[in-house]
Design a protein around this motif. Sequence first.
Motif: not given
Length: 766
Positions: A17, A21, A46
């Motif tokens: 992540y 992200a 996610f």
Amino acid sequence: MLDAVRGGDSAAYGTLYERHASAARSLARQLVPSEAEVEDVVAETFTKILDLLGRGGGPHDAFRPYLLTSVRRTAYDRTAADRRNVTTGEIEQYDPGVPFVDPALAGLERSLVARAFLSLPERWRMVLWHTEVEHAKAADIAPLLGLSANGVAALAYRAREGLRQAYLQMHLATSPSQACRPVLGKMGSYVRGGLAKRETRVVDDHVGDCADCRAVFLELTDVNQGLRVIVGPLIAGPVLAGYLAGLGKAGAAGGALGGVGWLRRMPKSQQAALAGAVAAVVAGAAFLLASGTEPVPPKPVAVAPIPSPPSVAPEPEPPVEVPQPVPSRAEPTPQPPPTKERLNRGRPKLVASIDALGALVRDKPGIVGIRLRNVGRRATEELTASVALPPGVSVLDSGGRRGAAAGAVDPVGTVDGWSCRAGNSVRCVRPALRAGHATAVFLRVQVSADAPKGVGPSLRVRSGPLRLAATSPAGVREGGATARFAADGRVLTRVAGNTLLSCPEVVPECAAARAREPERRDNDLWPMTPLDQDDDADTRTSSWAELALPEGSRVVWAGLYWSGSGGRARKIMLRGPGAEEYTTVRAAEVTTTAMPIGSGYQAFADVTRMVRAGGRWWAAGNAVESGVSRHAGWSLVVVAEGRREPYSQAVVLDAATVIKDGAFTVPLRGLTPSAARARLDLVVWDGDADLPGDSVKLGGHRLRPDGGDRDARNVFDGSTAGRWNTFGLDVDTFHPVLGSDPALRIATKRDVLLLGVVAVSVPARS
């Protein structure tokens, strides 16, 4: 880390992540309107991927491309008119093991470049995406692959070679002609310069004469272009440019998140679902095995070995294999009873766009195009399209009057059942559109001299309960090439032409110059004299050109252009195949320009009623100015319709612009990006073969013409389809891939050019 996540390690997913992200946010910002919704889309994406990984699905190496595809699917599901919630039991249906194809890009995944890319191992797809599409540095990619920067460079080299090999395999699978097969087998080595001289000459000769193999050679020479133009939009969608720009601004600002601290940054509505997904990893994997929904592993197909790059130690890799996709196993479960959600899937669904063809330029006419596609599974009801034009832009009828006064408006090109009327806005109506079919309507408009810049037309569409809207991103401009004609359907474009001046036949060297032998091929090196090729004693100048149209085709539109030095010639004579006499054609429009040796002009007349077929066409005239550095010639531009042609989009743009010591940009707006190669024809006056420095670029890449000297650095060399030197006239043909936002850049360093016409036809993604 992906393997660790599948084993239940949520901290490893936190690292993923942290790394990706910012890229997910950059793409989501292009797809949804508010920042709060951006965070929701990222968190939901996610969450779903974590659930899939826990069930044994999801990516194994190429996490970033997989993530971007998932973001697009999530955003689309949230904004679709018939959206529905994806429950945990349906999560396998969400798994984007193949690209999510936006309706605006339908068909892109079937292109050979896309199929070749998707057939590569995930690790290769990953490094190609990061290096060639996102332009990341090898040092930045190294941590994602567990390699050194040199190892990344080596892997990228092998991946590019693998893409070339896979692309060649795709071409060989399309059953090329017998003459092309041995050449395609050698094309990989040919591109790398690895063939012996004798074999190189053989391939040289074949590629020079074969347009199909020449297209393959160009693709293999610059695989990066195919990745940017085709694979980039396939993964990131039509908003690729915005995504890359946002990614560049974000830089490495993914946040200093570690472990599972990223979970607290998600919206609260997503935290519980994600925590539950982590806890359900083991149970989810057992369910997946019991349900039998795991895809069948693809059967590998061996490809020729790929050499390693010099001076770089490659990372050890498994044998080069190109997996071929196979159909998934059919589900043995019985069909559930009809539900509201299932019935909604069978409804019609429209995708709409509106844009100017070419450019809307102050004080000039233009064309606005409206396109609709039914991507649903049922026919629509009657279609009503309401068009709001920008201030200072008025619709015209077929007689050139402003539509608001005339009422009825005649659309341009292939009408396809549309009827239009003008009032405060333009209202067009059409019968129902079948599922899977597309339609288009083109409106001729007039732009006032004081129209405000930057405001584009907008569209509202109604069909039964369906409502949708679209707005053009481009509005009125100060200058550019305006549309003369446009059509969608089984259409194609063709251009023919010839000069009306040549060097004096009485001079011995003239014969060599006419035959395109080097030196003295420019009109400024000779006292140009009338060229008279016909047997008519009443004509002072005449020449012919072959208009090549497919058998059985029907001419939809034909325009005659002619140009010369000095005063304006308002008429010319035209004679078709089999005709004994010329017909006088008077100019409907004449544009005068300033040239280095005085004035020049380009004239236009619509000759659709005269031009019904291909063959040998003659043009003749008496108002021709002779002398050094003079030019005079003609060109016939045709849009035709053929039953065997693919569904295509065609547009003819007028420029009549002088280019000197610089460049002129022609936006090819209003054409849907396609993986198929377009046909691009340019009519340019007064180009000189012995003055290098002329170029035509599309998306930053030089285009090489099909005829003449075929020199990408000296395009305008006095050539048309024949082998003779056509002093002062170029009719050049190219076959580029247009890309997502195509714009031609025509430049010259030493020459002076009068850009006349741009004709484009491109197969639509249908």
